[in-house]
Design a protein around this motif. Structure first.
Motif, PDB file in Angstrom:
ATOM      1  N   ALA A  81       1.601  -1.326   0.045  1.00 48.97           N
ATOM      2  CA  ALA A  81      -0.203  -0.178   0.064  1.00 48.97           C
ATOM      3  C   ALA A  81       1.233   1.621   0.288  1.00 48.97           C
ATOM      4  O   ALA A  81       1.735   1.110  -0.037  1.00 48.97           O
ATOM      5  N   SER A  82       0.218   2.144  -0.227  1.00 43.20           N
ATOM      6  CA  SER A  82       0.607   4.191  -0.517  1.00 43.20           C
ATOM      7  C   SER A  82       1.454   3.562   1.204  1.00 43.20           C
ATOM      8  O   SER A  82       0.215   3.865   2.047  1.00 43.20           O
ATOM      9  N   PRO A  83       2.704   4.707   1.185  1.00 43.72           N
ATOM     10  CA  PRO A  83       3.100   4.874   2.683  1.00 43.72           C
ATOM     11  C   PRO A  83       2.321   6.224   3.177  1.00 43.72           C
ATOM     12  O   PRO A  83       2.647   7.236   2.132  1.00 43.72           O
ATOM     13  N   ALA A  84       2.761   6.377   4.395  1.00 51.21           N
ATOM     14  CA  ALA A  84       2.555   7.703   5.083  1.00 51.21           C
ATOM     15  C   ALA A  84       3.881   8.319   5.825  1.00 51.21           C
ATOM     16  O   ALA A  84       4.526   7.491   6.664  1.00 51.21           O
ATOM     17  N   ALA A  85       3.823   9.366   5.727  1.00 59.54           N
ATOM     18  CA  ALA A  85       5.042   9.830   6.170  1.00 59.54           C
ATOM     19  C   ALA A  85       4.605  10.746   7.324  1.00 59.54           C
ATOM     20  O   ALA A  85       4.036  11.973   6.929  1.00 59.54           O
ATOM     21  N   THR A  86       5.826  11.356   8.433  1.00 60.22           N
ATOM     22  CA  THR A  86       5.897  12.089   8.884  1.00 60.22           C
ATOM     23  C   THR A  86       7.045  13.058   9.277  1.00 60.22           C
ATOM     24  O   THR A  86       8.332  12.965   8.171  1.00 60.22           O
ATOM     25  N   GLU A  87       7.159  14.167   9.266  1.00 64.90           N
ATOM     26  CA  GLU A  87       8.775  15.022   9.642  1.00 64.90           C
ATOM     27  C   GLU A  87       9.957  13.797   9.719  1.00 64.90           C
ATOM     28  O   GLU A  87      10.809  13.954   9.934  1.00 64.90           O
ATOM     29  N   ASP A  88       9.021  12.981  11.353  1.00 63.03           N
ATOM     30  CA  ASP A  88      10.577  11.993  11.596  1.00 63.03           C
ATOM     31  C   ASP A  88      10.013  10.457  11.287  1.00 63.03           C
ATOM     32  O   ASP A  88      11.126   9.972  12.071  1.00 63.03           O
ATOM     33  N   GLY A  89       9.883  10.221  10.161  1.00 69.65           N
ATOM     34  CA  GLY A  89       9.330   8.780   9.923  1.00 69.65           C
ATOM     35  C   GLY A  89       8.154   8.100   8.336  1.00 69.65           C
ATOM     36  O   GLY A  89       8.164   9.282   8.121  1.00 69.65           O
ATOM     37  N   VAL A  90       8.678   7.373   8.911  1.00 67.69           N
ATOM     38  CA  VAL A  90       8.011   6.635   7.605  1.00 67.69           C
ATOM     39  C   VAL A  90       6.609   5.388   8.252  1.00 67.69           C
ATOM     40  O   VAL A  90       7.267   4.502   8.781  1.00 67.69           O
ATOM     41  N   VAL A  91       5.852   5.480   7.590  1.00 61.67           N
ATOM     42  CA  VAL A  91       4.966   3.752   7.712  1.00 61.67           C
ATOM     43  C   VAL A  91       4.340   3.174   6.486  1.00 61.67           C
ATOM     44  O   VAL A  91       3.943   3.700   5.455  1.00 61.67           O
ATOM     45  N   PHE A  92       4.578   2.286   6.875  1.00 61.04           N
ATOM     46  CA  PHE A  92       4.503   1.517   4.829  1.00 61.04           C
ATOM     47  C   PHE A  92       3.315   0.038   5.723  1.00 61.04           C
ATOM     48  O   PHE A  92       3.457  -0.257   6.886  1.00 61.04           O
ATOM     49  N   VAL A  93       2.546   0.146   4.067  1.00 63.29           N
ATOM     50  CA  VAL A  93       1.555  -1.391   5.157  1.00 63.29           C
ATOM     51  C   VAL A  93       1.710  -2.797   3.670  1.00 63.29           C
ATOM     52  O   VAL A  93       2.171  -2.499   2.581  1.00 63.29           O
ATOM     53  N   ASN A  94       2.335  -3.439   3.758  1.00 63.82           N
ATOM     54  CA  ASN A  94       2.070  -4.997   2.552  1.00 63.82           C
ATOM     55  C   ASN A  94       0.337  -5.234   3.652  1.00 63.82           C
ATOM     56  O   ASN A  94      -0.227  -5.676   4.091  1.00 63.82           O
ATOM     57  N   ARG A  95      -0.338  -4.370   2.039  1.00 66.81           N
ATOM     58  CA  ARG A  95      -1.341  -5.251   1.844  1.00 66.81           C
ATOM     59  C   ARG A  95      -2.476  -6.905   2.293  1.00 66.81           C
ATOM     60  O   ARG A  95      -2.716  -6.869   3.055  1.00 66.81           O
ATOM     61  N   VAL A  96      -1.528  -7.444   1.080  1.00 75.11           N
ATOM     62  CA  VAL A  96      -2.230  -9.005   1.352  1.00 75.11           C
ATOM     63  C   VAL A  96      -2.194  -9.339   3.077  1.00 75.11           C
ATOM     64  O   VAL A  96      -2.961 -10.074   3.723  1.00 75.11           O
ATOM     65  N   ASP A  97      -0.848  -9.338   3.526  1.00 70.56           N
ATOM     66  CA  ASP A  97      -0.499  -9.847   4.848  1.00 70.56           C
ATOM     67  C   ASP A  97      -0.656  -9.089   6.064  1.00 70.56           C
ATOM     68  O   ASP A  97      -0.506  -9.686   7.107  1.00 70.56           O
ATOM     69  N   GLY A  98      -1.035  -7.738   5.424  1.00 70.61           N
ATOM     70  CA  GLY A  98      -1.173  -6.875   7.046  1.00 70.61           C
ATOM     71  C   GLY A  98      -0.499  -6.445   8.201  1.00 70.61           C
ATOM     72  O   GLY A  98      -0.028  -6.879   9.414  1.00 70.61           O
ATOM     73  N   VAL A  99       0.834  -6.419   7.274  1.00 66.89           N
ATOM     74  CA  VAL A  99       2.347  -6.095   8.365  1.00 66.89           C
ATOM     75  C   VAL A  99       2.502  -4.596   7.560  1.00 66.89           C
ATOM     76  O   VAL A  99       2.554  -4.426   6.681  1.00 66.89           O
ATOM     77  N   VAL A 100       2.275  -3.893   9.103  1.00 68.74           N
ATOM     78  CA  VAL A 100       1.799  -2.543   9.464  1.00 68.74           C
ATOM     79  C   VAL A 100       3.497  -2.342   9.937  1.00 68.74           C
ATOM     80  O   VAL A 100       4.037  -2.879  10.669  1.00 68.74           O
ATOM     81  N   ALA A 101       4.524  -1.461   9.287  1.00 68.62           N
ATOM     82  CA  ALA A 101       5.610  -1.577  10.330  1.00 68.62           C
ATOM     83  C   ALA A 101       5.695   0.108   9.913  1.00 68.62           C
ATOM     84  O   ALA A 101       6.053   0.580   9.059  1.00 68.62           O
ATOM     85  N   ALA A 102       6.677   0.112  11.337  1.00 66.65           N
ATOM     86  CA  ALA A 102       7.162   1.422  11.237  1.00 66.65           C
ATOM     87  C   ALA A 102       9.090   2.288  11.026  1.00 66.65           C
ATOM     88  O   ALA A 102       9.235   1.523  11.504  1.00 66.65           O
ATOM     89  N   PHE A 103       8.963   3.331  10.499  1.00 67.29           N
ATOM     90  CA  PHE A 103      10.408   3.094  10.419  1.00 67.29           C
ATOM     91  C   PHE A 103      11.273   4.958  10.694  1.00 67.29           C
ATOM     92  O   PHE A 103      10.257   5.884  10.531  1.00 67.29           O
ATOM     93  N   ASP A 104      12.279   5.209  11.209  1.00 70.74           N
ATOM     94  CA  ASP A 104      12.738   6.116  11.341  1.00 70.74           C
ATOM     95  C   ASP A 104      13.471   7.082  10.717  1.00 70.74           C
ATOM     96  O   ASP A 104      13.484   6.508   9.805  1.00 70.74           O
ATOM     97  N   ALA A 105      13.538   8.574  10.767  1.00 65.93           N
ATOM     98  CA  ALA A 105      14.034   9.243   9.675  1.00 65.93           C
ATOM     99  C   ALA A 105      14.952   8.758   8.812  1.00 65.93           C
ATOM    100  O   ALA A 105      15.228   8.891   7.912  1.00 65.93           O
ATOM    101  N   ASP A 106      15.940   7.802   9.618  1.00 68.16           N
ATOM    102  CA  ASP A 106      17.611   7.748   9.287  1.00 68.16           C
ATOM    103  C   ASP A 106      17.391   6.043   9.272  1.00 68.16           C
ATOM    104  O   ASP A 106      17.964   5.539   8.327  1.00 68.16           O
ATOM    105  N   GLY A 107      16.106   4.760   8.788  1.00 68.35           N
ATOM    106  CA  GLY A 107      15.538   4.160   7.863  1.00 68.35           C
ATOM    107  C   GLY A 107      15.747   3.098   9.291  1.00 68.35           C
ATOM    108  O   GLY A 107      15.384   1.932   8.499  1.00 68.35           O
ATOM    109  N   GLU A 108      16.330   3.396  10.741  1.00 69.47           N
ATOM    110  CA  GLU A 108      15.840   2.252  11.251  1.00 69.47           C
ATOM    111  C   GLU A 108      14.562   1.845  12.206  1.00 69.47           C
ATOM    112  O   GLU A 108      13.122   2.778  11.892  1.00 69.47           O
ATOM    113  N   HIS A 109      14.144   0.388  11.872  1.00 75.14           N
ATOM    114  CA  HIS A 109      12.905  -0.056  12.055  1.00 75.14           C
ATOM    115  C   HIS A 109      12.652   0.481  13.557  1.00 75.14           C
ATOM    116  O   HIS A 109      13.864   0.324  14.497  1.00 75.14           O
ATOM    117  N   ARG A 110      11.572   0.809  13.808  1.00 71.67           N
ATOM    118  CA  ARG A 110      10.613   1.445  14.999  1.00 71.67           C
ATOM    119  C   ARG A 110       9.417   0.223  15.326  1.00 71.67           C
ATOM    120  O   ARG A 110      10.162  -0.116  16.805  1.00 71.67           O
TER     121      ARG A 110
END
Length: 348
Positions: A159-188
């Motif tokens: 799915a299309s990601p959503a972003a803020t000033e300090d990071g990003v959230v993405f979704v794998n649509r079929v599997d339902g995996v929601v993941a957030a990353f910090d602005a430097d790419g570290e997994h949150r």
């Protein structure tokens, strides 16, 4: 690959207005109409519309064309390559496609940079970056096009990601995996819904995610803490429409839904998810709404643009002659794109 294209200036060129709008009680609200359709991006007094292989820049006041960039099928390995979920900021219009991401100058449509990684969905934009799902999740410098970082996320139907000033959230649509990353790419954090999941929305430290455990029949709306992914609340809803996301504004979150008997526009409390009201259309789908002031605007596949109060009361409707799938709003007008045309409608 350098795209072959034609720049069409507004001088002496008119956009057709083929066909006509249906009558309806509020048809006199229509201020202008153009014979184009597609996904909308509104920024300031510029309205950007991708109609198949042509990106149009229009004046939001009267719909007059400022410029257009026309691509050719031969520019791409497959048809329907460019994606309609475009994004604009004060410098560029970002156009995602199966061959990569284009940043076009909003003043004249000339290409400023190109990242050649095949994109699978639309993009997120915040904090001076564009976030895009390719083979990896990419964080791209919005000014230069340099890839600041990339992380492997896996999956084909993202799915299309959503972003803020300090990071990003993405979704794998079929599997339902929601993941957030910090602005430097570290997994949150990662949260698994284990069901079909739509694109996320971030507002005031909360991630809103619509899921569909039984597509077309039943849905569920989740509010996750942006800091750690903890579930703040989860409520049952009708099935959310594919390709849309929740819209959070004020103290409510709105969701366009689909169903066997009728579509639904649902308003829930941002505090606890409690349903405030539901509006039903005359067909099977209500699309992602736009919210401004004390109004909520939404299109439907019953060929109608609706305006409702924040309490769910129907204020007016403009009947069109095909599905109204994309809506944007500014201080003066509502802009609605149907399968046939684009219209500018008086807001209040």
């Amino acid at each position: 690959m350098v795209s072959r294209r034609t720049t069409l200036r507004s001088a002496g060129l008119l956009l057709g207005g083929a066909g006509c709008l249906g009558g309806g009680p509020d048809a006199d609200r229509v201020r202008w109409r153009k014979g184009i359709s597609g996904g909308l991006a509104l920024d300031g007094d510029d309205l950007f519309v991708l109609d198949y292989l042509t990106l149009h820049a229009l004046s939001s006041a009267d719909g007059e064309r400022r410029w257009a960039i026309e691509y050719d099928d031969d520019d791409f390995e497959r048809r329907l390559c460019l994606r309609s979920d475009i994004v604009a900021d004060d410098r560029y219009v970002y156009l995602p496609g199966c061959d990569g991401l284009r940043a076009l100058r909003r003043s004249d449509g000339e290409r400023a940079w190109f990242v050649g990684s095949a994109l699978r969905t639309g993009i997120g934009h915040a904090g001076g970056r564009v976030y895009a799902n390719a083979d990896d999740l990419l964080a791209i410098d919005a000014e230069t096009g340099a890839v600041d970082w990339r992380v492997a996320v896996g999956g084909d139907r993202l799915a299309s990601p959503a972003a803020t000033e300090d990071g990003v959230v993405f979704v794998n649509r079929v599997d339902g995996v929601v993941a957030a990353f910090d602005a430097d790419g570290e997994h949150r954090w990662t949260h698994r819904t284990d069901v079909e999941t739509r694109s996320p929305t971030i507002r005031d430290g909360t991630v809103y995610v619509a899921t569909s455990p039984d597509p077309g029949r039943a849905g569920r709306l989740l509010a996750l803490d942006l800091a750690d992914g903890a579930v703040r609340w989860a409520v049952d809803t009708p099935s959310p429409k594919r390709g849309t996301r929740p819209v959070a504004d004020g103290d409510a979150v709105y969701l366009g839904c689909t169903g066997r008997d009728s579509g639904r526009l649902v308003s829930c409390s941002r505090t606890d998810g409690a349903e405030r009201w539901t509006f039903a259309d005359d067909n099977s789908t209500v699309y992602e709404p736009a919210v401004a002031g004390d109004r909520v605007y939404a299109g439907s596949n019953d060929d109608t643009l609706y305006a409702l109060s924040r309490d769910g009361d129907l204020l007016w409707r403009v009947e069109m002659d095909s599905t109204v799938g994309s809506v944007a709003v500014d201080a003066d007008r509502v802009y609605a794109s149907s399968n046939e045309r684009l219209v500018g409608v008086e807001r209040d």
